[in-house]
Design a protein around this motif. Structure first.
Motif, PDB file in Angstrom:
ATOM      1  N   GLY A  79      38.375  61.760  28.735  1.00 16.98           N
ATOM      2  CA  GLY A  79      39.117  62.205  29.910  1.00 16.98           C
ATOM      3  C   GLY A  79      39.944  63.449  29.685  1.00 16.98           C
ATOM      4  O   GLY A  79      40.761  63.815  30.529  1.00 16.98           O
ATOM      5  N   LYS A  80      39.727  64.150  28.582  1.00 11.62           N
ATOM      6  CA  LYS A  80      40.535  65.318  28.233  1.00 11.62           C
ATOM      7  C   LYS A  80      40.372  66.445  29.247  1.00 11.62           C
ATOM      8  O   LYS A  80      41.358  66.983  29.764  1.00 11.62           O
ATOM      9  N   SER A  81      39.123  66.817  29.519  1.00  7.53           N
ATOM     10  CA  SER A  81      38.873  67.889  30.483  1.00  7.53           C
ATOM     11  C   SER A  81      39.304  67.477  31.886  1.00  7.53           C
ATOM     12  O   SER A  81      39.825  68.297  32.655  1.00  7.53           O
ATOM     13  N   THR A  82      39.092  66.217  32.219  1.00  9.35           N
ATOM     14  CA  THR A  82      39.525  65.711  33.531  1.00  9.35           C
ATOM     15  C   THR A  82      41.027  65.870  33.691  1.00  9.35           C
ATOM     16  O   THR A  82      41.512  66.298  34.752  1.00  9.35           O
ATOM     17  N   LEU A  83      41.779  65.545  32.643  1.00  6.26           N
ATOM     18  CA  LEU A  83      43.240  65.688  32.690  1.00  6.26           C
ATOM     19  C   LEU A  83      43.635  67.129  32.969  1.00  6.26           C
ATOM     20  O   LEU A  83      44.479  67.402  33.841  1.00  6.26           O
ATOM     21  N   VAL A  90      48.677  64.287  22.217  1.00 10.40           N
ATOM     22  CA  VAL A  90      48.411  63.203  23.154  1.00 10.40           C
ATOM     23  C   VAL A  90      46.961  62.793  22.948  1.00 10.40           C
ATOM     24  O   VAL A  90      46.052  63.603  23.122  1.00 10.40           O
ATOM     25  N   VAL A  91      46.746  61.543  22.542  1.00 13.67           N
ATOM     26  CA  VAL A  91      45.390  61.047  22.288  1.00 13.67           C
ATOM     27  C   VAL A  91      44.933  60.197  23.472  1.00 13.67           C
ATOM     28  O   VAL A  91      45.646  59.279  23.891  1.00 13.67           O
ATOM     29  N   LEU A  92      43.753  60.525  23.989  1.00 12.91           N
ATOM     30  CA  LEU A  92      43.171  59.785  25.102  1.00 12.91           C
ATOM     31  C   LEU A  92      41.951  58.992  24.633  1.00 12.91           C
ATOM     32  O   LEU A  92      41.238  59.412  23.711  1.00 12.91           O
ATOM     33  N   ALA A  93      41.719  57.864  25.290  1.00 12.48           N
ATOM     34  CA  ALA A  93      40.497  57.085  25.104  1.00 12.48           C
ATOM     35  C   ALA A  93      40.242  56.339  26.395  1.00 12.48           C
ATOM     36  O   ALA A  93      41.153  55.718  26.950  1.00 12.48           O
ATOM     37  N   ASP A  94      39.022  56.445  26.905  1.00 15.04           N
ATOM     38  CA  ASP A  94      38.656  55.797  28.163  1.00 15.04           C
ATOM     39  C   ASP A  94      39.626  56.153  29.298  1.00 15.04           C
ATOM     40  O   ASP A  94      39.964  55.311  30.137  1.00 15.04           O
ATOM     41  N   GLY A  95      40.069  57.399  29.311  1.00 11.54           N
ATOM     42  CA  GLY A  95      40.929  57.883  30.389  1.00 11.54           C
ATOM     43  C   GLY A  95      42.387  57.499  30.275  1.00 11.54           C
ATOM     44  O   GLY A  95      43.178  57.846  31.157  1.00 11.54           O
ATOM     45  N   ARG A  96      42.768  56.811  29.200  1.00 18.33           N
ATOM     46  CA  ARG A  96      44.151  56.361  29.039  1.00 18.33           C
ATOM     47  C   ARG A  96      44.784  57.005  27.816  1.00 18.33           C
ATOM     48  O   ARG A  96      44.099  57.329  26.843  1.00 18.33           O
ATOM     49  N   MET A  97      46.099  57.142  27.849  1.00 17.44           N
ATOM     50  CA  MET A  97      46.835  57.607  26.682  1.00 17.44           C
ATOM     51  C   MET A  97      47.014  56.436  25.724  1.00 17.44           C
ATOM     52  O   MET A  97      47.530  55.387  26.102  1.00 17.44           O
ATOM     53  N   ILE A  98      46.576  56.631  24.467  1.00 15.06           N
ATOM     54  CA  ILE A  98      46.723  55.557  23.491  1.00 15.06           C
ATOM     55  C   ILE A  98      47.696  55.918  22.373  1.00 15.06           C
ATOM     56  O   ILE A  98      48.137  55.041  21.630  1.00 15.06           O
ATOM     57  N   GLN A  99      48.029  57.203  22.235  1.00 12.20           N
ATOM     58  CA  GLN A  99      49.055  57.599  21.268  1.00 12.20           C
ATOM     59  C   GLN A  99      49.627  58.947  21.689  1.00 12.20           C
ATOM     60  O   GLN A  99      48.903  59.820  22.183  1.00 12.20           O
ATOM     61  N   ASP A 100      50.923  59.100  21.509  1.00 12.82           N
ATOM     62  CA  ASP A 100      51.632  60.327  21.887  1.00 12.82           C
ATOM     63  C   ASP A 100      52.720  60.547  20.861  1.00 12.82           C
ATOM     64  O   ASP A 100      53.747  59.870  20.866  1.00 12.82           O
ATOM     65  N   ASP A 101      52.491  61.490  19.932  1.00  9.90           N
ATOM     66  CA  ASP A 101      53.441  61.672  18.832  1.00  9.90           C
ATOM     67  C   ASP A 101      53.214  63.035  18.194  1.00  9.90           C
ATOM     68  O   ASP A 101      52.343  63.801  18.631  1.00  9.90           O
ATOM     69  N   CYS A 102      53.983  63.321  17.149  1.00  7.75           N
ATOM     70  CA  CYS A 102      53.788  64.575  16.422  1.00  7.75           C
ATOM     71  C   CYS A 102      52.507  64.468  15.591  1.00  7.75           C
ATOM     72  O   CYS A 102      52.051  63.369  15.260  1.00  7.75           O
ATOM     73  N   PRO A 103      51.883  65.595  15.238  1.00  2.65           N
ATOM     74  CA  PRO A 103      50.605  65.550  14.518  1.00  2.65           C
ATOM     75  C   PRO A 103      50.667  64.754  13.219  1.00  2.65           C
ATOM     76  O   PRO A 103      49.734  64.024  12.888  1.00  2.65           O
ATOM     77  N   GLU A 104      51.766  64.873  12.486  1.00  4.51           N
ATOM     78  CA  GLU A 104      51.884  64.166  11.210  1.00  4.51           C
ATOM     79  C   GLU A 104      51.788  62.657  11.390  1.00  4.51           C
ATOM     80  O   GLU A 104      51.111  61.961  10.624  1.00  4.51           O
ATOM     81  N   VAL A 105      52.440  62.132  12.416  1.00  2.00           N
ATOM     82  CA  VAL A 105      52.413  60.686  12.652  1.00  2.00           C
ATOM     83  C   VAL A 105      51.025  60.238  13.089  1.00  2.00           C
ATOM     84  O   VAL A 105      50.507  59.216  12.620  1.00  2.00           O
TER      85      VAL A 105
END
Length: 357
Positions: free
Chosen positions: A43-47, A208-223
């Motif tokens: 869902g990245k491009s859709t977002l 911001v990591v997406l999977a199946d159109g949902r956000m599943i993780q939102d954090d700094c790159p290191e985490v």
């Protein structure tokens, strides 16, 4: 105080009656450099198309620059936003003509056009291309000109849908470096879609990591890199070690059991249904008798060096025991002294382990 540039609340997009994007809450502040990551079809491009008002949403609220775009401010939002797609389409004519296009559409004066085109071309080191025909450019030159055109009218929001994916690593890194410098200097908010996590690490300060159109993780790159929330994210960031495990709760602690009788305790909260543990390669160490690391609460494993892969700065070393295979990232000066087939004792700190479902 950081103003919110992008805010999505309860946004849902359906295609063929299928829910393809479901964002409960996402806010991006002025000047943030955000990478949007995830597998194909996430869902990245859709977002990005929703944010750029190219794709309608069926539910929810989208605010750009503090205004609900369904009620007011749509034209202002368009004037302050810019987007680059996977294929940068330049029109017939010179590089100068292409970069000047957005300014001509906005009825800038000739003096303003000349000044802003010159500045944009300089920002991306392509002022020498000004009189070159756009159709004669190389891939890297096309993307630099595309960025100059996207930013020539000084938008506050830039959306990038993998425009650099086809470039070689060196060119991509150089362009992202120039873009980051321009964005930080001008406090431009950037959302970058990328499949390459090295790009994410070098460019973004938030993922911001997406999977199946949902956000599943939102954090700094290191985490995100070291503490993925689930197996999907662990595979996305190419986690060095994903080890099947069994987890037993013992009061406030958890006992993690790996193959071959290897076990250790963890004091951190355990995800429900945890069945694997992630261990970054740089958290695995080779021990010797005098190693200062022995004073730490380590998990130790005896094994054989099964493979050594050279790299810049660090080598990948695969160590196999009778029941486990571990990949470690060793400093070059240490790895060059290792020999495939030799016996070693390796160790890791349980605190470095991330349990996932």
């Amino acid at each position: 105080m950081n103003h919110t540039i992008v805010e999505l609340t309860g946004i849902k997009v359906y295609r063929n009656r299928q829910l393809t994007l479901n964002i409960e809450q996402l806010s991006v502040a002025a000047g943030e450099l955000v990478a949007v990551a995830g597998p194909n079809g996430a869902g990245k491009s859709t977002l990005l198309q929703v944010i750029n008002m190219l794709l309608p949403y069926q539910q929810g609220v989208l605010k750009l620059f503090g205004r609900d775009i369904s009620q007011t401010g749509r034209e202002d939002a368009r004037c302050n936003s810019s987007m680059m797609f996977q294929e940068t389409l330049l029109v017939n004519g010179t590089v100068y003509d292409n970069v000047a296009l957005p300014l001509n559409f906005r009825n800038y004066t000739q003096t303003e056009i000349e000044e802003q085109v010159a500045a944009a071309l300089k920002n991306f080191h392509c002022q020498h291309l000004a009189e070159r025909q756009a159709k004669q450019l190389s891939g890297g030159e096309v993307q630099r000109v595309g960025l100059a055109r996207a930013l020539v009218y000084q938008p506050k929001l830039l959306l990038l849908d993998e425009p650099f994916a086809a470039l070689d690593t060196a060119t991509r890194t150089a362009i992202l470096g120039d873009l980051k410098q321009v964005a930080v200097a001008n406090r431009i908010t950037v959302l970058l879609v990328s499949h390459n996590f090295n790009d994410v690490l070098s460019f973004a300060d938030r993922v911001v990591v997406l999977a199946d159109g949902r956000m599943i993780q939102d954090d700094c790159p290191e985490v995100v890199l070291r503490r993925p929330v689930n197996l999907e994210v662990a595979n996305l960031v190419d986690m060095d070690n994903i080890l099947p495990c069994q987890v037993e709760t013992d009061g406030r602690e958890a006992i993690v059991r790996l193959a071959g009788g290897v076990a250790f305790r963890q004091n951190k909260p355990v995800p429900v249904g945890a069945a694997a543990c992630c261990l970054p390669g740089d958290a695995v160490y080779i021990l010797n008798r005098s190693s200062a690391l022995r004073r730490q609460p380590l998990v130790t494993i005896n094994g054989t060096i099964a493979g050594i892969t050279p790299g810049i700065g660090a080598y990948k070393v695969r160590v196999e025991s009778s029941s486990l295979s571990l990949t470690m990232r060793a400093p070059r000066e240490q790895a060059t002294g290792l020999i495939s087939g030799s016996q070693v004792e390796v160790a890791f700190n349980p605190d470095e382990v991330q349990l996932i479902c």
